[in-house]
Design an enzyme around this catalytic site. Structure first.
Site, mmCIF file in Angstrom:
data_model
loop_
_atom_site.group_PDB
_atom_site.id
_atom_site.type_symbol
_atom_site.label_atom_id
_atom_site.label_comp_id
_atom_site.label_asym_id
_atom_site.label_seq_id
_atom_site.Cartn_x
_atom_site.Cartn_y
_atom_site.Cartn_z
ATOM 1 N N SER A 138 0.864 -1.184 0.000
ATOM 2 C CA SER A 138 0.000 0.000 0.000
ATOM 3 C C SER A 138 0.897 1.228 0.000
ATOM 4 C CB SER A 138 -0.900 0.014 1.236
ATOM 5 O OG SER A 138 -1.504 1.286 1.430
ATOM 6 N N TYR A 151 -2.270 -0.566 10.508
ATOM 7 C CA TYR A 151 -2.376 -0.924 9.088
ATOM 8 C C TYR A 151 -1.154 -0.417 8.324
ATOM 9 C CZ TYR A 151 -3.990 -0.924 4.249
ATOM 10 O OH TYR A 151 -4.089 -1.110 2.891
#
Length: 254
Positions: A138, A151
């Site tokens: 990501s 995250y």
């Protein structure tokens, strides 16, 4: 690299970005697309088969948080069925900073375990043929969304782990790279929890910024696979594909 007649195993190939990427993959005339996911989606599997009937699409239930031995057992079954695996895509991920242990288990530990398991078959030191690993990270692995540090940290770990795999390719015969989507319109980002509720409106605020569709992301995802650049850190943002350079601040010297 042409994907024609290749065998691809896709962990979490039925999710938002995952399913659109699977749709693009079958258009490339694969020999086999093997999807490993927690929940069967018979309609999606049927759709993938209909897009290109020449591609054999199969599904196996899989939870990335199982022990390495369980993953190895599943991969042994898959190798027995299709004989070779050319590409492994590790795509499982969750975004919920209330679930600290599960976020780390799914986004990072599970990816490491799946990779470790397939090395048992691919590692050239064991007589294996080598292979290609595509890990989904990501953009938060480069620069965190600070309201979801768990995250973001898990994705930074994916980038570092994969970069290490790439440098080990001369030893193992296994190459690796990451694809790192920017903010993409999927159910993952429509509603999620910040760490310790530091920002209750984090999802809403995030979606106020420019985003990309999962289809745009999927198209560039497959382009990155076809480019097959060992060690690449691909940024897939706002419908574009860009290889970024990781800034080096320290070197182990070994």
């Amino acid at each position: 690299m042409s994907l024609t007649n290749k065998n691809v195993v896709f962990v979490a190939g039925l999710g938002g970005i995952g399913l659109d990427t699977s749709r693009e993959l079958v258009k490339r005339d694969l020999k086999n697309l093997v999807i490993l996911d927690r929940i069967d989606n018979a309609a999606a599997i049927a759709e993938l088969k209909a897009i290109n009937p020449k591609v054999t699409v199969t599904f196996y239930p899989y939870d990335v948080t199982v022990p390495v031995a369980e993953t190895t057992k599943l991969l042994k079954t898959i190798f027995a069925q299709i004989k070779t695996i050319d590409v492994l895509i590790n795509g499982a991920g969750i975004l919920d900073d209330h679930q600290i242990e599960r976020t780390i288990a799914v986004n990072y530990s599970g990816l490491v375990n799946t990779t470790t398991a397939i090395l048992d078959f691919w590692d050239k030191r064991k007589g294996g043929p080598g292979g290609i690993i595509c890990n989904i990270g990501s953009v938060t692995g480069f620069n965190a969304i600070y309201q979801v540090p768990v995250y973001s940290g898990s994705k930074a770990a994916v980038v570092n782990f994969t970069s290490s795999l790439a440098k080990l390719a001369p030893i193992t015969g296994v190459t690796a790279y990451t694809v790192n989507p920017g903010i993409t319109k999927t159910t993952l980002v429509h509603k999620f929890n910040s760490w310790l509720d530091v920002e209750p409106r984090v999802a809403e605020k995030l979606l106020e910024h420019p985003t990309q569709t999962s289809q745009q992301c999927a198209e560039n995802f497959v382009k990155a696979i076809e480019l097959n650049k060992n060690g690449a850190i691909w940024k897939l943002d706002l419908g574009t594909l860009e290889s970024i350079t990781w800034t080096k601040h320290w070197d182990s010297g070994i």
